[in-house]
Design an enzyme around this catalytic site. Structure first.
Site: not given
Ligand code: UDP
Length: 330
Positions: A73, A117, A141, A145, A220, A281
């Protein structure tokens, strides 16, 4: 019963898997440098605290303990951070894994379950995503992976190292009553951030509401951490039974938008989530939803949690136990 080395076993998914491995009767050793893990997540007698880049120490542990398998992990997990600090991600996720491979080779250890991932897919052409969909990561990232997955294919061919790479979608929730839960520092994941917004009254930020999705926010596939842990145990048993190298999605097959997650948090907590809309993001794909058919077919695995609300409820029950809990909104 197997004797298993778990790297990163003090982390969120690692500690849940250790918990379930022990309950299934396996013997577990954890190596974790605690740079991101939580000391209280692992029994001290099972923990060796050092960095995987220390190949000599790792090799000597593998030689002396004669593990049956490794579940790997350890690594950094934040997509956004990896866009700013790619070298750190390649060092922690790729170089440290090479060090682990060398230590395993020195001890003749040839079975590995690897935390991969959904980020390996980048922006997939279609959803749900099958394992044979093209891989084109859009973040360091995800690239880190995919690089390890590719190395694993070569180590299978050249060294007979059998592995299962599990491509996680969005891990969430907590095992009820275990004391374990999601508590990254810094926290970057959606559900704990929304729960904290409820606790503190300080607004969360939605990263973009102009995506090509029905409500404009990213979609997601949220998978409960205990179901993820079960997938690791199934993968371990597969390898112990002589199973071949595999790469498998771990998700429920259902997608939820950020706004739907906010609605679930409001329902569970009974409190409006304070939030604002921010910019996208970098590195985020609009939609990532698994096709988990192969995992179900090979391992007989099925998620126990299918309701987003139930997953959020277990996360909230953990969050409420954390010491900085102030209750209510504000
Ligand atoms: N997200 C968001 N605000 C936050 C954190 C995440 O809108 O403060 C959104 C992010 O853009 C993604 C989803 O929530 O679409 C899940 O993000 P997270 O970082 O939990 O997991 P990831 O998909 O990056 O593994």
């Amino acid at each position: 019963m197997a004797k298993v080395l778990v790297t990163g076993g003090a982390g969120y998914i690692g500690s849940h898997t250790v918990y379930h491995l022990l309950r299934a009767g396996h013997d577990v050793f954890v190596v974790d440098d605690l740079s991101r893990g939580r000391l209280e997540s692992v029994e001290p007698s099972r923990l060796q605290q050092f960095n995987l880049l220390d190949t000599e120490r790792l090799a000597s542990l593998c030689r002396s303990e004669r593990f049956d398998a490794v579940i790997h992990f350890a690594g950094f997990i934040a997509v956004g951070e990896s866009m700013r600090l790619p070298e750190l991600y390649f060092r922690n996720n790729v170089s440290a894994t090479i060090s682990l491979f060398e230590a395993m080779d020195a001890a003749g250890l040839r079975r590995l379950v690897f935390s991969s991932s959904a980020a390996v897919y980048g922006e997939p052409r279609g959803n749900p995503i099958r394992e044979d969909s093209p891989c084109a990561p859009v973040s360091p990232y995800g690239e880190s992976k995919l690089t390890v997955e590719r190395m694993l294919r070569w180590l299978d061919l050249t060294k007979g190292l059998r592995s299962v790479s599990l491509r996680y979608f969005n891990a969430c929730g907590a095992e009820p009553g275990s004391g374990l839960g999601e508590a990254h520092e810094p926290e970057t994941h959606l559900i704990p951030l929304l729960l904290r917004a409820v606790k503190t009254g300080r607004p969360a930020t939605i990263f973009g509401d102009d995506y090509p999705t029905p409500d404009g926010t990213c979609i997601r596939d949220y998978i409960h951490v205990s179901d993820l842990a079960a997938a690791h145990i199934a993968a371990l048993e597969w390898l112990l039974g002589g199973g071949a190298t595999e790469t498998l999605n771990v998700g429920t097959g259902a997608g939820h938008s950020v706004r739907e997650v906010i609605a679930a948090v409001e329902e569970v907590t009974g409190t409006k989530v304070p939030y604002r809309i921010g910019p996208r993001r970098p590195g985020d794909a609009p939609v990532l939803v698994a096709d988990p058919e192969r995992l179900g077919r090979l391992f007989g695995w099925q998620p126990r949690y299918r309701s987003l609300r139930e997953m959020v409820r277990t996360a909230w029950d953990f969050e409420k136990t954390r010491e900085n809990f102030r209750g209510g909104n504000g």
